[in-house]
Scaffold this active site. Structure first.
Site, PDB file in Angstrom:
ATOM      1  N   GLY A  14       4.131  22.489 -25.032  1.00  0.00           N
ATOM      2  CA  GLY A  14       5.492  21.965 -25.145  1.00  0.00           C
ATOM      3  C   GLY A  14       6.189  21.866 -23.805  1.00  0.00           C
ATOM      4  N   ASN A 227      19.485  34.474 -20.064  1.00  0.00           N
ATOM      5  CA  ASN A 227      20.056  33.344 -20.802  1.00  0.00           C
ATOM      6  C   ASN A 227      21.445  33.676 -21.348  1.00  0.00           C
ATOM      7  OD1 ASN A 227      18.064  31.563 -20.272  1.00  0.00           O
ATOM      8  ND2 ASN A 227      17.194  31.491 -22.321  1.00  0.00           N
ATOM      9  N   CYS A 279      17.396  26.857 -26.217  1.00  0.00           N
ATOM     10  CA  CYS A 279      17.275  28.300 -25.987  1.00  0.00           C
ATOM     11  C   CYS A 279      18.551  29.129 -25.954  1.00  0.00           C
ATOM     12  CB  CYS A 279      16.475  28.531 -24.716  1.00  0.00           C
ATOM     13  SG  CYS A 279      14.773  28.001 -24.925  1.00  0.00           S
TER      14      CYS A 279
HETATM   15  P1  NAD Z   1       7.994  23.487 -27.827  1.00  0.00           P
HETATM   16  O1  NAD Z   1       8.379  23.445 -29.244  1.00  0.00           O
HETATM   17  O2  NAD Z   1       8.292  22.318 -26.924  1.00  0.00           O
HETATM   18  O3  NAD Z   1       6.420  23.756 -27.701  1.00  0.00           O
HETATM   19  C1  NAD Z   1       5.728  24.715 -28.449  1.00  0.00           C
HETATM   20  C2  NAD Z   1       4.368  24.144 -28.824  1.00  0.00           C
HETATM   21  O4  NAD Z   1       3.574  25.173 -29.411  1.00  0.00           O
HETATM   22  C3  NAD Z   1       4.411  23.006 -29.856  1.00  0.00           C
HETATM   23  O5  NAD Z   1       3.819  21.841 -29.298  1.00  0.00           O
HETATM   24  C4  NAD Z   1       3.617  23.556 -31.051  1.00  0.00           C
HETATM   25  O6  NAD Z   1       2.840  22.560 -31.700  1.00  0.00           O
HETATM   26  C5  NAD Z   1       2.725  24.571 -30.380  1.00  0.00           C
HETATM   27  N1  NAD Z   1       2.199  25.596 -31.294  1.00  0.00           N
HETATM   28  C6  NAD Z   1       2.894  26.377 -32.176  1.00  0.00           C
HETATM   29  N2  NAD Z   1       2.057  27.214 -32.796  1.00  0.00           N
HETATM   30  C7  NAD Z   1       0.827  26.983 -32.318  1.00  0.00           C
HETATM   31  C8  NAD Z   1      -0.458  27.558 -32.569  1.00  0.00           C
HETATM   32  N3  NAD Z   1      -0.609  28.561 -33.435  1.00  0.00           N
HETATM   33  N4  NAD Z   1      -1.517  27.061 -31.904  1.00  0.00           N
HETATM   34  C9  NAD Z   1      -1.376  26.056 -31.012  1.00  0.00           C
HETATM   35  N5  NAD Z   1      -0.184  25.487 -30.722  1.00  0.00           N
HETATM   36  C10 NAD Z   1       0.901  25.949 -31.367  1.00  0.00           C
HETATM   37  O7  NAD Z   1       8.675  24.803 -27.234  1.00  0.00           O
HETATM   38  P2  NAD Z   1       9.078  25.101 -25.713  1.00  0.00           P
HETATM   39  O8  NAD Z   1      10.399  24.491 -25.395  1.00  0.00           O
HETATM   40  O9  NAD Z   1       7.921  24.825 -24.818  1.00  0.00           O
HETATM   41  O10 NAD Z   1       9.335  26.670 -25.783  1.00  0.00           O
HETATM   42  C11 NAD Z   1       8.266  27.586 -25.917  1.00  0.00           C
HETATM   43  C12 NAD Z   1       8.792  28.992 -25.627  1.00  0.00           C
HETATM   44  O11 NAD Z   1       9.266  29.061 -24.279  1.00  0.00           O
HETATM   45  C13 NAD Z   1       9.960  29.415 -26.511  1.00  0.00           C
HETATM   46  O12 NAD Z   1       9.829  30.790 -26.783  1.00  0.00           O
HETATM   47  C14 NAD Z   1      11.167  29.183 -25.625  1.00  0.00           C
HETATM   48  O13 NAD Z   1      12.233  30.051 -25.944  1.00  0.00           O
HETATM   49  C15 NAD Z   1      10.632  29.504 -24.253  1.00  0.00           C
HETATM   50  N6  NAD Z   1      11.316  28.834 -23.131  1.00  0.00           N
HETATM   51  C16 NAD Z   1      11.649  27.512 -23.220  1.00  0.00           C
HETATM   52  C17 NAD Z   1      12.247  26.883 -22.119  1.00  0.00           C
HETATM   53  C18 NAD Z   1      12.604  25.425 -22.152  1.00  0.00           C
HETATM   54  O14 NAD Z   1      13.181  24.948 -21.177  1.00  0.00           O
HETATM   55  N7  NAD Z   1      12.315  24.677 -23.195  1.00  0.00           N
HETATM   56  C19 NAD Z   1      12.450  27.595 -20.935  1.00  0.00           C
HETATM   57  C20 NAD Z   1      12.083  28.935 -20.887  1.00  0.00           C
HETATM   58  C21 NAD Z   1      11.510  29.547 -21.991  1.00  0.00           C
HETATM   59  C1  UGA Z   2      18.255  27.384 -19.536  1.00  0.00           C
HETATM   60  C2  UGA Z   2      18.216  28.324 -18.330  1.00  0.00           C
HETATM   61  O1  UGA Z   2      18.993  27.752 -17.266  1.00  0.00           O
HETATM   62  C3  UGA Z   2      16.788  28.553 -17.863  1.00  0.00           C
HETATM   63  O2  UGA Z   2      16.769  29.504 -16.805  1.00  0.00           O
HETATM   64  C4  UGA Z   2      15.953  29.066 -19.043  1.00  0.00           C
HETATM   65  O3  UGA Z   2      14.601  29.211 -18.646  1.00  0.00           O
HETATM   66  C5  UGA Z   2      16.044  28.080 -20.201  1.00  0.00           C
HETATM   67  O4  UGA Z   2      17.429  27.901 -20.571  1.00  0.00           O
HETATM   68  C6  UGA Z   2      15.343  28.553 -21.430  1.00  0.00           C
HETATM   69  O5  UGA Z   2      15.112  29.729 -21.599  1.00  0.00           O
HETATM   70  O6  UGA Z   2      15.097  27.666 -22.234  1.00  0.00           O
HETATM   71  P1  UGA Z   2      18.101  24.759 -19.908  1.00  0.00           P
HETATM   72  O7  UGA Z   2      18.637  25.084 -21.250  1.00  0.00           O
HETATM   73  O8  UGA Z   2      16.896  23.916 -19.795  1.00  0.00           O
HETATM   74  O9  UGA Z   2      17.776  26.116 -19.114  1.00  0.00           O
HETATM   75  O10 UGA Z   2      19.232  24.032 -19.037  1.00  0.00           O
HETATM   76  P2  UGA Z   2      20.575  24.565 -18.338  1.00  0.00           P
HETATM   77  O11 UGA Z   2      20.693  23.916 -17.032  1.00  0.00           O
HETATM   78  O12 UGA Z   2      20.663  26.046 -18.340  1.00  0.00           O
HETATM   79  O13 UGA Z   2      21.709  23.975 -19.279  1.00  0.00           O
HETATM   80  C7  UGA Z   2      21.923  24.459 -20.590  1.00  0.00           C
HETATM   81  C8  UGA Z   2      23.147  23.793 -21.174  1.00  0.00           C
HETATM   82  O14 UGA Z   2      24.341  24.277 -20.545  1.00  0.00           O
HETATM   83  C9  UGA Z   2      23.168  22.269 -21.013  1.00  0.00           C
HETATM   84  O15 UGA Z   2      23.679  21.665 -22.169  1.00  0.00           O
HETATM   85  C10 UGA Z   2      24.104  22.067 -19.842  1.00  0.00           C
HETATM   86  O16 UGA Z   2      24.714  20.811 -19.844  1.00  0.00           O
HETATM   87  C11 UGA Z   2      25.103  23.184 -20.089  1.00  0.00           C
HETATM   88  N1  UGA Z   2      25.826  23.594 -18.855  1.00  0.00           N
HETATM   89  C12 UGA Z   2      25.154  24.156 -17.829  1.00  0.00           C
HETATM   90  C13 UGA Z   2      27.189  23.410 -18.783  1.00  0.00           C
HETATM   91  O17 UGA Z   2      27.827  22.889 -19.715  1.00  0.00           O
HETATM   92  N2  UGA Z   2      27.859  23.805 -17.644  1.00  0.00           N
HETATM   93  C14 UGA Z   2      27.194  24.378 -16.598  1.00  0.00           C
HETATM   94  O18 UGA Z   2      27.873  24.725 -15.592  1.00  0.00           O
HETATM   95  C15 UGA Z   2      25.824  24.547 -16.693  1.00  0.00           C
END
Ligand code: NAD
Ligand code: UGA
Length: 465
Positions: A14, A227, A279
């Protein structure tokens, strides 16, 4: 001596698994990195010969994938095979908020994590280091360990926590030069040796002093805390934005004034229509749930307020549109510039735009959406997923455009929901000429210079002004 890693597998392709593994492969050509997922369409898109078509849009990502894919970076649906081959397995699957049972609407749903742990336990024939990359409640590693260590097949597992801090839209930049990499592990010699193996992987491009090591629980809790602190800053400035609007203060000036204090810092003080993304809300709800489950009511209430404020900001923005348009938007056309939760991503999860649209659709408005990276199907998916009305009604009331000028044509008002740079460069006079009068702009991101819009003839509302 710690084990030198030559084969990595990542479960979950993902927004996190794809970019993080692409960068590890780019920076460590000596390591074979295989990213696996159950979702065949997603893997097919990661393997698309044209790297512009990979499923995650991030500036710079397609070039990284083009460099490493086929060399030492592979995307596959063969999960068992990749687990079997790897010395180190990252779990990067989704951990959404539970939608059923105990903890519904608050706790993290760990079913995907547990499935991965069980699959690893079933397949592994030799020792593995299992790395939690997904964001998890504190002490999840204990459950993962229990599942893995009770298989009785003699395989030794070490569990590490290595939460990801990248932000969408700047993922490649964040991965190339992270503020820090955090790795938590057991304090036993075996735990420390596994930890050293992962430190060595990152140290191929991240300076050693930026790689922090802690125990497992500190690492797990630090991710939720980071976060929560970031989201709290957005809710704090958003709370002040409403007071600014009442008092004649300007939230941009207030943010600048406080941000120059080095103890406060200038980042993450941009008032907005509300934070979105997959998140912030999920992780704070999870933190609140954990605090409540330990009986810490005041701690839980304190953090829950961050979400309450964010919900208020979204509904107040929508209410303000209705109120300003003479208390009715029924049958009026409102153009939405932006649908993604922030600029430079095609991700719409929990985007404020969805909730503002929902509120206006309840008032029988017609909505015209333009977003440079979000396809029509996603807009309908998001509204249908919310479930406030049936899909046919969403289809009748909402139209998605690929040309912003067409989206704004004959609109009564424009709402700016995402801070895409291109919006600033539009011919706003041309947009004005083709709108119903009086023509309103509701800038939920403070990106357009309100004085120049007013000069053209628009009536402008900017958040916090
Ligand atoms: P996502 O939904 O984009 O991707 C997750 C993927 O895992 C999906 O493609 C799904 O099909 C796959 N999956 C689920 N179960 C599976 C299994 N049993 N075997 C194989 N594949 C499987 O999610 P994401 O945004 O990448 O987030 C993943 C984790 O990272 C979450 O815990 C999230 O909180 C964390 N995280 C996300 C961000 C972000 O910016 N999106 C940043 C930091 C941390
Ligand atoms: C956030 C964190 O910044 C990452 O460090 C973390 O890894 C990630 O969540 C996660 O765990 O998923 P992200 O959600 O991708 O990243 O983007 P951000 O830049 O943090 O923005 C989050 C939301 O807050 C957006 O809707 C953005 O527009 C809003 N935002 C951000 C504001 O409204 N004002 C700000 O000053 C900053």
């Amino acid at each position: 001596m710690n084990k030198k890693i030559t084969k990595i597998c990542c479960i979950g392709a993902g927004y996190v698994g794809g970019p993080t593994m692409a960068v590890i492969a780019q920076k460590c050509p000596h390591i074979k990195v295989t990213v696996v997922d159950l979702n065949e369409a997603r893997i097919a898109a990661w393997n698309d010969p044209d790297t512009e078509n990979i499923p995650v849009y991030e500036p710079g990502l397609s070039a990284v994938v083009a460099e490493a894919r086929g060399r030492n970076l592979f995307f596959s649906t063969e999960v068992d095979k990749a687990i079997d081959e790897a010395e180190m397995i990252f779990i990067s699957v989704n951990t959404p908020t539970k939608t059923y049972g105990s903890g519904k609407g608050m706790a993290a749903d760990l079913k995907y994590i547990e499935l991965c742990a069980r699959q690893i336990a079933r397949v592994a024939k030799d020792d593995k280091i299992v790395v939690e990359k997904s964001t998890l409640p504190v002490r999840t590693a204990e459950a993962v360990k229990n599942i893995l260590q009770n298989t009785g097949n003699g395989v030794n597992y070490q569990i590490l926590s290595n939460p990801e801090f990248l932000a969408e839209g700047t993922a490649v930049e964040d991965l190339h030069a992270p503020d820090r990499v955090l790795i938590g592990g057991d304090t036993t010699p075996e735990g420390q040796s596994a930890l050293a193996s992962l430190v060595e992987v990152y140290n191929n491009w991240v300076p050693r002093e930026r790689i922090l090591t802690t125990n497992l629980w500190s690492s797990e809790l630090s991710k939720l805390t980071a976060n929560a602190f970031l989201a709290q800053r957005v809710s704090s400035i958003n709370a002040l934005s409403e007071l600014c609007e009442r008092t004649g203060a300007d939230v941009t000036e207030v943010a600048r004034s406080i941000g120059t204090d080095s103890r406060i810092g200038s980042k993450f003080l941009k008032a907005s229509v509300g934070f979105g993304g997959s998140c912030f809300q999920k992780d704070i709800l999870n933190l609140v749930y954990i605090a409540r489950s330990y009986g810490l009511q005041e701690v839980a209430d304190y953090w829950e307020q961050v979400i309450i404020m964010n919900d208020h900001q979204k509904s107040r923005f929508a209410n303000n549109i209705v109120k300003t348009l003479y208390n009715t938007v029924s049958g009026k056309k409102i153009a939405f510039l932006g649908w993604a939760f922030k600029k430079d991503t095609n991700d719409t999860r929990e985007s404020a735009a969805i909730y503002v649209a929902d509120a206006l659709l309840n008032e029988e408005a017609g909505i015209a959406v333009y977003d440079p990276k979000v396809p029509e199907s996603q807009v309908y998916f998001d509204l249908n997923y919310l479930g406030s009305r049936d899909a046919d009604k969403n289809k009748t009331q909402v139209t998605v455009f690929t040309d912003p000028y067409e989206a704004c044509k004959d609109a009564h008002a424009i709402a700016i929901l995402t801070e895409w740079d291109e919006f600033k460069a539009y011919d706003w006079k041309r947009i004005f000429d083709n709108m119903k009068k009086p023509a309103f702009v509701f800038d939920g991101r403070s990106i357009i210079d309100s004085a120049s819009l007013t000069e053209i003839g628009f009536k402008v509302y900017t958040i916090g002004k």
